[in-house]
Design a protein around this motif. Structure first.
Motif, PDB file in Angstrom:
ATOM      1  N   ASP A 321      40.282  40.475  39.177  1.00  0.00           N
ATOM      2  CA  ASP A 321      40.725  39.516  40.183  1.00  0.00           C
ATOM      3  C   ASP A 321      39.509  38.917  40.864  1.00  0.00           C
ATOM      4  O   ASP A 321      38.368  39.304  40.594  1.00  0.00           O
ATOM      5  N   TRP A 322      39.745  37.960  41.733  1.00  0.00           N
ATOM      6  CA  TRP A 322      38.638  37.179  42.294  1.00  0.00           C
ATOM      7  C   TRP A 322      37.642  38.053  43.043  1.00  0.00           C
ATOM      8  O   TRP A 322      36.446  37.793  43.020  1.00  0.00           O
ATOM      9  N   GLN A 323      38.126  39.109  43.724  1.00  0.00           N
ATOM     10  CA  GLN A 323      37.212  39.979  44.470  1.00  0.00           C
ATOM     11  C   GLN A 323      36.140  40.576  43.562  1.00  0.00           C
ATOM     12  O   GLN A 323      34.988  40.764  43.966  1.00  0.00           O
ATOM     13  N   LYS A 324      36.516  40.887  42.338  1.00  0.00           N
ATOM     14  CA  LYS A 324      35.611  41.567  41.414  1.00  0.00           C
ATOM     15  C   LYS A 324      34.637  40.617  40.723  1.00  0.00           C
ATOM     16  O   LYS A 324      33.840  41.050  39.887  1.00  0.00           O
ATOM     17  N   GLU A 327      34.424  35.127  37.447  1.00  0.00           N
ATOM     18  CA  GLU A 327      33.547  34.169  36.763  1.00  0.00           C
ATOM     19  C   GLU A 327      32.254  34.846  36.316  1.00  0.00           C
ATOM     20  O   GLU A 327      31.725  34.556  35.232  1.00  0.00           O
ATOM     21  N   LEU A 328      31.735  35.739  37.145  1.00  0.00           N
ATOM     22  CA  LEU A 328      30.508  36.433  36.793  1.00  0.00           C
ATOM     23  C   LEU A 328      30.734  37.444  35.674  1.00  0.00           C
ATOM     24  O   LEU A 328      29.859  37.651  34.825  1.00  0.00           O
ATOM     25  N   ARG A 357      42.739  33.635  30.862  1.00  0.00           N
ATOM     26  CA  ARG A 357      41.338  33.439  30.490  1.00  0.00           C
ATOM     27  C   ARG A 357      40.798  34.631  29.711  1.00  0.00           C
ATOM     28  O   ARG A 357      40.065  34.471  28.732  1.00  0.00           O
ATOM     29  N   PHE A 358      41.171  35.826  30.133  1.00  0.00           N
ATOM     30  CA  PHE A 358      40.686  37.006  29.420  1.00  0.00           C
ATOM     31  C   PHE A 358      41.416  37.199  28.092  1.00  0.00           C
ATOM     32  O   PHE A 358      40.832  37.694  27.120  1.00  0.00           O
TER      33      PHE A 358
END
Length: 506
Positions: A321-324, A327-328, A357-358
């Motif tokens: 999720d975004w917290q993790k 994108e990086l 995306r994954f």
């Protein structure tokens, strides 16, 4: 000391994330230190019980919410070093019979009811059975400190009694914020639903969500009412006061900074133990760390990767999720593969766009001998990845504590992480010339950018290839670190003493 913890999770009975592990680990450690510890949980229908649901021992008590009187039964489950009390509402009100812990449209009412039930349970205890300290966790228990601090007439409203609740005695409260990204913001009618219709002005102000005037904020109320407050690392404690990581609570936490601290979580070193882990094929420790290579080969065999000793294995074990830093993570996978590494990812995404995306990336590398993405969670595979990988990538945008890096270091896997929260508190960069050599355990980067990630990951891959003995020493430094729960447990005992000494000064 008699300690009563209030939580929505406690492993192994109820676990949706790191909260369940943290509560169980701390409770067990405190119990081993000789304290009487109880954890109070909702009686979910999805509890992981080895035996049938225990039978109630005491008479039910009544809790008044939403204009109704609901009978609640207390069930008792003995665990390793502590006991768990399950609060089970009568069958006509199946608030916790949903097949899962969270994600229901009435989560606000479910956990507000749980808070009221906890308050009623505590007040119903005989004087000799009352705890010395109440330790609440996250927004789901944010109402509890307020209900225990409220004046007796308001308490009487949700207890279903009249104004003469003379037997109610104050109990000091410690409140732990595991993740300030989730604060319990709900419509203000929730306070009416639990019977707090006429809050004194002081208490009413505690709940006003200053970022959204139409809502109340349960975490904010809990912070104000508790006698001591902490989060799960010193760096994160600083970040949530001084940066946008406070998610709107910066000013509020600054106001209560006099009672706010940071304590790093521990890990269960019996579960996460490469010397005795039943889920890895070859056991090893610091002295026999060369055997880690056998687990690396086993990991490659299980996932169908080429057994290529010239390529380091870079792992990701994470919620997606975004917290993790999604994108990086995606960029790190591509960079590692472009630089002749192998990549293993284990993780699941609830967000459909992230999941897609994954899924696309997994399909792209389905036939690759050097990349494997497992989208889901497999506990046994997680243990094998920690035991077999050379490096692990943790590019979080924010991280209150993080357990991944603690587990990885114990298994001789070197972390590459952003310098935020608990990651900054527990990892020392290998190229930090100021830090003692034996304290250096991994690689850190500051900015949440592809270039910064490439710099850190590139340094790690270079050391692995060009200086294997130095890389081995870096592994040794991490394996020597003590990330057990004993030290955090003693720090919590100090926090409890502070709460007892300063009770009522908030």
């Amino acid at each position: 000391m008699h300690i009563l913890m209030v939580s929505s999770e406690c492993a192994p009975l109820a676990k949706a994330g790191g909260l369940g592990d943290a509560v169980a680990g701390l409770a067990r450690a405190l119990g081993y230190l000789g304290h009487r510890v109880e954890v109070i949980l909702p009686a979910y229908d999805c509890l992981h019980l080895t035996d049938p649901l225990p039978q109630p021992q005491d008479r039910p008590f009544a809790v008044h919410c939403g204009g109704r009187s609901i009978a609640v039964q207390v069930l008792d489950v003995p665990l390793d070093g502590y006991r768990c009390r399950l609060l089970a509402p009568e069958p006509a009100y199946p608030l916790f019979a949903r097949g899962r812990i969270y994600g229901e449209p009435d989560d606000a009412e479910r956990f507000a009811f749980f808070a009221c039930a906890v308050s009623a349970y505590v007040h119903a205890l005989d004087e000799g059975a009352r705890p010395d300290i109440l330790h609440c966790h996250d927004w789901q228990s944010g109402l509890v400190p307020v209900l225990l601090k409220e004046d007796r007439r308001a308490v009487g409203a949700h207890l279903g009694t009249n104004a003469s609740t003379a037997g109610i005695l104050p109990i000091p409260v410690c409140y732990t914020l595991h993740n300030i990204g989730y604060q319990g913001r709900f419509p203000a009618d929730l306070l009416n639903w639990v019977g707090l219709r006429s809050l004194p002005e002081r208490l009413g102000h505690w709940f006003v969500d200053h970022s959204e005037s139409e809502l109340i904020n349960l975490m904010q109320g809990g912070i104000a009412a508790a006698d001591a407050v902490n989060t799960v690392s010193p760096r994160y404690a600083w970040e949530v006061i001084h940066t946008e990581q406070g998610m709107g609570l910066q000013d509020w936490l600054q106001r209560h900074a006099f009672k706010f601290a940071g304590i790093v979580n521990g890990i269960d070193t019996r579960v996460w133990d490469p010397a005795g882990d039943p889920w890895i094929p070859v056991h090893f420790d610091l002295e026999t760390r060369a055997r880690k290579e056998d687990n690396r080969q086993a990991l490659c065999r299980r996932l169908g990767l080429a057994a290529d000793p010239r390529r380091p294995v870079v792992a990701v074990v994470s919620r997606l999720d975004w917290q993790k830093g999604v994108e990086l993570i995606l960029h790190g996978i591509q960079y590692a593969l472009q630089n002749d590494a192998q990549v293993v990812l284990l993780g699941a995404a609830l967000d459909p766009q992230i999941a897609a995306r994954f899924e696309s990336l997994r399909a792209q590398y389905a036939d690759s001998p050097h990349a494997r993405l497992v989208l889901g969670y497999d506990e046994q595979l997680a243990h094998l990845i920690y035991a077999g990988a050379d490096l692990i990538l943790i590019p979080s945008l924010y991280e209150p504590c993080g357990l991944t890096q603690l587990i990885a270091m114990r298994y001789g896997t070197v972390p590459i992480a952003r310098r935020v929260g608990g990651l900054a508190d527990t990892i020392q960069d290998a190229n930090d010339s100021i830090a003692p050599l034996e304290a250096r355990t991994g690689y850190l980067f500051d900015e949440p950018t592809p270039d910064a990630l490439e710099d850190a990951l590139g340094r790690a891959l270079w050391l692995w290839r060009e200086h294997p003995q130095a890389f081995d020493q870096l592994k040794c430094h991490g394996m020597r670190m003590d990330w057990s729960w004993e030290r955090p447990a003693r720090q919590y005992l100090e926090l409890y003493q502070y709460a007892r000494q300063t009770q009522g000064t908030s």
